[in-house]
Design a protein around this motif. Structure first.
Motif, PDB file in Angstrom:
ATOM      1  N   LEU A   1       7.156  -1.189 -15.039  1.00  0.00           N
ATOM      2  CA  LEU A   1       7.524  -2.096 -14.149  1.00  0.00           C
ATOM      3  C   LEU A   1       7.458  -1.644 -12.398  1.00  0.00           C
ATOM      4  O   LEU A   1       7.959  -0.468 -12.216  1.00  0.00           O
ATOM      5  CB  LEU A   1       9.077  -2.418 -14.171  1.00  0.00           C
ATOM      6  N   HIS A   2       6.621  -2.560 -11.689  1.00  0.00           N
ATOM      7  CA  HIS A   2       6.863  -2.312 -10.527  1.00  0.00           C
ATOM      8  C   HIS A   2       7.817  -3.509  -9.734  1.00  0.00           C
ATOM      9  O   HIS A   2       7.431  -4.629 -10.069  1.00  0.00           O
ATOM     10  CB  HIS A   2       5.295  -2.308  -9.784  1.00  0.00           C
ATOM     11  N   TYR A   3       8.689  -3.007  -8.762  1.00  0.00           N
ATOM     12  CA  TYR A   3       9.751  -4.106  -8.480  1.00  0.00           C
ATOM     13  C   TYR A   3       9.836  -3.812  -7.084  1.00  0.00           C
ATOM     14  O   TYR A   3      10.118  -2.887  -6.387  1.00  0.00           O
ATOM     15  CB  TYR A   3      10.823  -3.487  -9.100  1.00  0.00           C
ATOM     16  N   SER A   4       9.776  -5.296  -6.434  1.00  0.00           N
ATOM     17  CA  SER A   4       9.638  -5.268  -4.910  1.00  0.00           C
ATOM     18  C   SER A   4      10.936  -6.027  -4.482  1.00  0.00           C
ATOM     19  O   SER A   4      11.021  -7.141  -4.682  1.00  0.00           O
ATOM     20  CB  SER A   4       8.207  -5.682  -4.410  1.00  0.00           C
ATOM     21  N   VAL A   5      11.471  -5.252  -3.221  1.00  0.00           N
ATOM     22  CA  VAL A   5      12.638  -5.992  -2.845  1.00  0.00           C
ATOM     23  C   VAL A   5      12.899  -5.671  -1.065  1.00  0.00           C
ATOM     24  O   VAL A   5      12.019  -5.245  -0.670  1.00  0.00           O
ATOM     25  CB  VAL A   5      13.676  -5.343  -3.207  1.00  0.00           C
ATOM     26  N   ARG A   6      13.354  -6.711  -0.604  1.00  0.00           N
ATOM     27  CA  ARG A   6      13.359  -6.862   0.824  1.00  0.00           C
ATOM     28  C   ARG A   6      13.786  -5.259   1.556  1.00  0.00           C
ATOM     29  O   ARG A   6      13.296  -4.728   2.479  1.00  0.00           O
ATOM     30  CB  ARG A   6      14.589  -7.854   1.196  1.00  0.00           C
TER      31      ARG A   6
ATOM     32  N   ASP B   1      10.388  -3.400   1.112  1.00  0.00           N
ATOM     33  CA  ASP B   1       9.795  -3.945   2.264  1.00  0.00           C
ATOM     34  C   ASP B   1      10.032  -3.398   3.494  1.00  0.00           C
ATOM     35  O   ASP B   1       9.370  -3.064   4.494  1.00  0.00           O
ATOM     36  CB  ASP B   1       9.865  -5.403   2.468  1.00  0.00           C
ATOM     37  N   SER B   2      11.682  -3.014   3.753  1.00  0.00           N
ATOM     38  CA  SER B   2      12.031  -2.600   4.824  1.00  0.00           C
ATOM     39  C   SER B   2      11.478  -1.019   5.222  1.00  0.00           C
ATOM     40  O   SER B   2      11.522  -0.762   6.499  1.00  0.00           O
ATOM     41  CB  SER B   2      13.558  -2.614   4.842  1.00  0.00           C
ATOM     42  N   ALA B   3      10.876  -0.580   4.367  1.00  0.00           N
ATOM     43  CA  ALA B   3      10.543   1.011   4.399  1.00  0.00           C
ATOM     44  C   ALA B   3       8.748   0.707   4.667  1.00  0.00           C
ATOM     45  O   ALA B   3       8.111   1.619   4.583  1.00  0.00           O
ATOM     46  CB  ALA B   3      10.883   1.858   3.411  1.00  0.00           C
TER      47      ALA B   3
END
Ligand code: FES
Length: 320
Positions: A143-148, A172-174
């Motif tokens: 699982l690849h999970y992208s968050v803000r 995303d923030s990093a």
């Protein structure tokens, strides 16, 4: 699906898991087990307010092996017509709700030699239940999970505890982002990819997979659209001989149901095609928001999905 098939449930727990997402636990109001479901299933939650009835789809995120409870994650939608606000602001532990039986429009393909799951934001919810199924299977999965940002990583602890070695998180923030092309071009033959998240992410994964030579039969996505708000219009139901007004914050399907006319549905998000309705007079045109009709069917103006689509002009005539 109609109200005659709903199940009464009680809200047994509510937890805020990110600044925008609340986690609801539901148990059968009369006690006893809930209907069986598989990973990727959703339910429709019926919300009766003083003004009207909303019915919104939510993925089941709990373990399919635990039928004592259903769990859903609800993202607060700022431009919503009220469903997510109702659940966030007005529902408390102990309240009763109605839900429809689970339906799975986003199942795992059991023939896959490997499962590659890509999630964005609240799109993690269907994968939580699928991971429970995958953990007891034999096919490899990741699982690849992208968050803000870290505080938006809903259910992170549950993911790490249950599937740590299979999960990679991106913030995303990093400046972190899923390398979609790199991933899709490096998978063994027989891999299936599943994506759930914002429209841009889903489009990117589908387009990249196609460009990398993936067969459409190996690409799966879930993209429920919330019925958008729009201008008010009138609808005439030819067979029922009913004329209705559809206000800006009500879907066409909800307006038809409120008048006592039944339309079959499964997803209420423009995906399944069950609510497809023949258009007898499109007036000044239609605003199609579904993911089911082809571009040619949309421009033909002969049918629409009333769960998400609306009239462009002041009125429309339907074969209902
Ligand atoms: S209910 Fe599924 S497309 Fe309308």
């Amino acid at each position: 699906m109609t109200d005659g098939q709903t199940i009464a449930v009680e809200v047994s727990a509510i937890e805020r898991v990110t600044p925008l997402i609340k986690h609801f636990t539901l148990r059968r109001a009369e006690g006893g087990p809930l209907p069986a479901f598989s990973g990727g299933s959703h339910i429709i939650v019926v919300m009766r307010t003083a003004r009207r009835v909303n019915r919104n789809p939510y993925s089941l995120l709990g373990s399919p092996a635990d039928l004592d409870r259903y769990e859903i994650g609800v993202r607060r939608m700022e431009d919503s017509r009220g469903g997510s606000h109702f659940l966030h602001d007005e529902v408390a532990v102990g309240d009763r709700l109605e839900i429809a039986h689970p339906v799975n429009l986003f199942p795992l393909d059991k023939r896959a030699r490997k499962h590659l799951l890509l999630a964005g934001g609240v799109g993690i919810t269907p994968f939580l239940a699928q991971l429970e199924d995958l953990a007891v299977g034999t096919a490899p999965y990741e699982l690849h999970y992208s968050v803000r940002s870290p505080d938006h990583a809903a259910f992170k602890d549950r993911l790490i505890a249950g599937h740590g070695g299979h999960v990679r998180l991106y913030h995303d923030s990093a400046g972190e982002a899923i390398d979609v092309e790199g991933l899709l071009s490096a998978q063994p033959l027989g891999t299936h990819v599943y994506v759930c998240g914002p429209k841009g992410m889903i489009d990117t994964v589908i387009d990249t997979a196609r460009a990398c030579g993936w067969s459409m039969s190996h690409i799966h996505w879930e993209q429920f659209s919330a019925p958008p708000v729009g201008d008010a219009f009138e609808v005439f139901l030819e067979r029922s001989q009913r004329r209705l007004s559809v206000p800006p914050d009500q879907s066409l399907l909800e307006a038809i149901e409120a008048a006592g006319v039944e339309v079959p549905y499964l997803c209420r998000g423009g995906v399944c095609g069950f609510c497809r309705t023949r258009v007898l007079d499109a007036g000044d045109g239609l605003l199609h928001h579904d993911h089911f009709l082809s571009d040619a069917e949309k421009s033909g103006g002969k049918s629409l999905m009333p769960c998400v689509s609306r009239a462009r002009g002041k009125h429309v005539v339907l074969d209902l």
